[in-house]
Motif scaffolding. Structure first.
Motif, PDB file in Angstrom:
ATOM      1  N   ASP A  44       1.066  -0.911  -0.070  1.00  0.00           N
ATOM      2  CA  ASP A  44      -0.171   0.146   0.351  1.00  0.00           C
ATOM      3  C   ASP A  44       1.081   1.236   0.098  1.00  0.00           C
ATOM      4  OD1 ASP A  44      -1.965   1.246   0.077  1.00  0.00           O
ATOM      5  OD2 ASP A  44      -2.790   1.036   1.788  1.00  0.00           O
ATOM      6  N   LEU A  45       1.399   1.502  -1.139  1.00  0.00           N
ATOM      7  CA  LEU A  45       2.421   2.281  -1.239  1.00  0.00           C
ATOM      8  C   LEU A  45       2.708   3.093  -2.230  1.00  0.00           C
ATOM      9  CD1 LEU A  45       6.080   0.930  -0.295  1.00  0.00           C
ATOM     10  CD2 LEU A  45       4.141   1.548   1.128  1.00  0.00           C
ATOM     11  N   GLY A  46       1.555   3.224  -2.651  1.00  0.00           N
ATOM     12  CA  GLY A  46       1.237   4.075  -3.927  1.00  0.00           C
ATOM     13  C   GLY A  46      -0.662   3.416  -4.307  1.00  0.00           C
ATOM     14  N   PRO A  47      -0.774   4.482  -5.127  1.00  0.00           N
ATOM     15  CA  PRO A  47      -2.029   4.253  -5.724  1.00  0.00           C
ATOM     16  C   PRO A  47      -2.234   2.615  -6.776  1.00  0.00           C
ATOM     17  CG  PRO A  47      -0.884   5.734  -6.442  1.00  0.00           C
ATOM     18  CD  PRO A  47      -0.055   5.662  -5.939  1.00  0.00           C
ATOM     19  N   ASP A  48      -3.344   1.905  -6.844  1.00  0.00           N
ATOM     20  CA  ASP A  48      -3.417   0.553  -7.240  1.00  0.00           C
ATOM     21  C   ASP A  48      -3.315   0.998  -8.655  1.00  0.00           C
ATOM     22  OD1 ASP A  48      -6.070   0.139  -7.204  1.00  0.00           O
ATOM     23  OD2 ASP A  48      -6.805  -1.065  -6.292  1.00  0.00           O
ATOM     24  N   PRO A  49      -3.779  -0.430  -9.692  1.00  0.00           N
ATOM     25  CA  PRO A  49      -4.092   0.429 -11.034  1.00  0.00           C
ATOM     26  C   PRO A  49      -5.567   1.412 -11.040  1.00  0.00           C
ATOM     27  CG  PRO A  49      -2.013  -1.281 -10.929  1.00  0.00           C
ATOM     28  CD  PRO A  49      -3.150  -0.950  -9.845  1.00  0.00           C
ATOM     29  N   HIS A  50      -6.543   0.510 -10.642  1.00  0.00           N
ATOM     30  CA  HIS A  50      -7.814   1.092 -10.212  1.00  0.00           C
ATOM     31  C   HIS A  50      -8.053   2.296 -10.494  1.00  0.00           C
ATOM     32  CE1 HIS A  50      -8.727  -2.733 -11.006  1.00  0.00           C
ATOM     33  NE2 HIS A  50      -9.649  -2.535 -12.131  1.00  0.00           N
ATOM     34  N   GLU A  51      -7.081   2.684  -8.837  1.00  0.00           N
ATOM     35  CA  GLU A  51      -7.333   4.225  -8.358  1.00  0.00           C
ATOM     36  C   GLU A  51      -6.600   4.900  -9.609  1.00  0.00           C
ATOM     37  OE1 GLU A  51      -6.839   3.521  -3.453  1.00  0.00           O
ATOM     38  OE2 GLU A  51      -5.263   2.836  -5.069  1.00  0.00           O
ATOM     39  N   LEU A  52      -5.444   4.895 -10.207  1.00  0.00           N
ATOM     40  CA  LEU A  52      -4.387   5.631 -11.186  1.00  0.00           C
ATOM     41  C   LEU A  52      -5.849   5.390 -12.555  1.00  0.00           C
ATOM     42  CD1 LEU A  52      -1.556   3.986 -11.290  1.00  0.00           C
ATOM     43  CD2 LEU A  52      -1.812   6.146 -10.113  1.00  0.00           C
ATOM     44  N   VAL A  53      -6.139   5.089 -12.559  1.00  0.00           N
ATOM     45  CA  VAL A  53      -7.423   5.407 -14.120  1.00  0.00           C
ATOM     46  C   VAL A  53      -8.966   5.998 -12.996  1.00  0.00           C
ATOM     47  CG1 VAL A  53      -9.591   3.863 -15.002  1.00  0.00           C
ATOM     48  CG2 VAL A  53      -7.316   2.779 -15.282  1.00  0.00           C
ATOM     49  N   CYS A  54      -8.770   5.870 -12.180  1.00  0.00           N
ATOM     50  CA  CYS A  54      -9.582   6.892 -11.111  1.00  0.00           C
ATOM     51  C   CYS A  54      -9.072   8.588 -11.205  1.00  0.00           C
ATOM     52  CB  CYS A  54     -10.550   6.331  -9.630  1.00  0.00           C
ATOM     53  SG  CYS A  54     -10.848   5.204  -9.636  1.00  0.00           S
ATOM     54  N   ALA A  55      -8.258   8.342 -10.695  1.00  0.00           N
ATOM     55  CA  ALA A  55      -7.379   9.362 -10.685  1.00  0.00           C
ATOM     56  C   ALA A  55      -7.016  10.805 -12.283  1.00  0.00           C
ATOM     57  CB  ALA A  55      -5.492   9.792 -10.267  1.00  0.00           C
ATOM     58  N   GLY A  56      -6.567   9.834 -12.938  1.00  0.00           N
ATOM     59  CA  GLY A  56      -6.991   9.958 -14.939  1.00  0.00           C
ATOM     60  C   GLY A  56      -8.619  10.863 -14.865  1.00  0.00           C
ATOM     61  N   LEU A  57      -9.760  10.195 -14.981  1.00  0.00           N
ATOM     62  CA  LEU A  57     -10.764  10.105 -15.094  1.00  0.00           C
ATOM     63  C   LEU A  57     -10.771  12.176 -14.522  1.00  0.00           C
ATOM     64  CD1 LEU A  57     -13.641  10.310 -16.114  1.00  0.00           C
ATOM     65  CD2 LEU A  57     -13.959   8.349 -14.795  1.00  0.00           C
ATOM     66  N   ALA A  58      -9.945  12.043 -13.330  1.00  0.00           N
ATOM     67  CA  ALA A  58     -11.067  13.050 -12.315  1.00  0.00           C
ATOM     68  C   ALA A  58     -10.674  14.316 -12.973  1.00  0.00           C
ATOM     69  CB  ALA A  58     -10.655  13.247 -10.993  1.00  0.00           C
ATOM     70  N   ALA A  59      -8.300  14.282 -12.943  1.00  0.00           N
ATOM     71  CA  ALA A  59      -8.194  14.547 -13.968  1.00  0.00           C
ATOM     72  C   ALA A  59      -8.384  15.419 -14.992  1.00  0.00           C
ATOM     73  CB  ALA A  59      -6.601  14.569 -13.794  1.00  0.00           C
ATOM     74  N   CYS A  60      -8.945  14.567 -15.750  1.00  0.00           N
ATOM     75  CA  CYS A  60      -9.339  14.676 -17.113  1.00  0.00           C
ATOM     76  C   CYS A  60     -10.600  15.913 -17.165  1.00  0.00           C
ATOM     77  CB  CYS A  60      -9.917  13.504 -17.736  1.00  0.00           C
ATOM     78  SG  CYS A  60      -9.785  13.907 -19.815  1.00  0.00           S
ATOM     79  N   THR A  61     -11.646  15.132 -16.782  1.00  0.00           N
ATOM     80  CA  THR A  61     -13.142  16.091 -15.827  1.00  0.00           C
ATOM     81  C   THR A  61     -12.885  17.313 -15.605  1.00  0.00           C
ATOM     82  OG1 THR A  61     -13.846  14.264 -15.111  1.00  0.00           O
ATOM     83  CG2 THR A  61     -15.391  16.169 -14.684  1.00  0.00           C
TER      84      THR A  61
END
Length: 141
Positions: A44-61
């Motif tokens: 748990d040292l960083g975001p998991d791959p699903h969290e990275l996808v969520c981050a991409g959607l949040a940033a792009c939005t």
């Protein structure tokens, strides 16, 4: 003589073999550690791959809405985008992203409604809802 065109990948992931599941992810000028939760075998040292996808959607939005509001000269003073990932085993597709928009500013109801429509036009939203092709090739040769 023509020069070879060198393309830089949008993102790389490197597993050095020194950790459990930790992966160094480079996207643009930044490098972060991707991992998974302790419960799933990571540290748990960083975001998991699903969290990275969520981050991409949040940033792009957020960026799409900001560009639109600026172009329209609308007074948006703050914006917050939250994205949640759900796995619905009884649905097809199984993955569902829930996006929550909080937009502050001097906006009327019509402008707010338009921003919510524009959110669905962000490129990552379109990618997730229309699908994409992934082509895998052998590297290092």
């Amino acid at each position: 003589m023509t020069e070879a065109v060198v393309t830089r990948p949008f993102a790389t992931a490197t597993d050095t073999g020194t950790g459990v599941l930790q992966t160094f992810v480079t996207a643009g000028p930044s490098t972060i550690v991707a991992d998974i939760s302790v419960a799933h075998g990571g540290l748990d040292l960083g975001p998991d791959p699903h969290e990275l996808v969520c981050a991409g959607l949040a940033a792009c939005t957020s960026q799409t809405l900001r560009l639109y509001a600026n172009r329209k000269n609308w007074e948006v003073t703050a914006m917050h985008v939250e994205v949640f990932h759900h796995f619905d085993a009884d649905q097809t597709p199984h993955d569902r992203f829930e996006r929550v928009l909080t937009i502050e500013g001097n906006l009327n109801e019509e402008q707010m409604e338009r921003l919510f429509e524009i959110a669905d036009r962000c490129p990552i939203h379109k990618l997730l809802t229309s699908g994409a092709r992934v082509v895998t090739t052998v590297g290092g040769e």
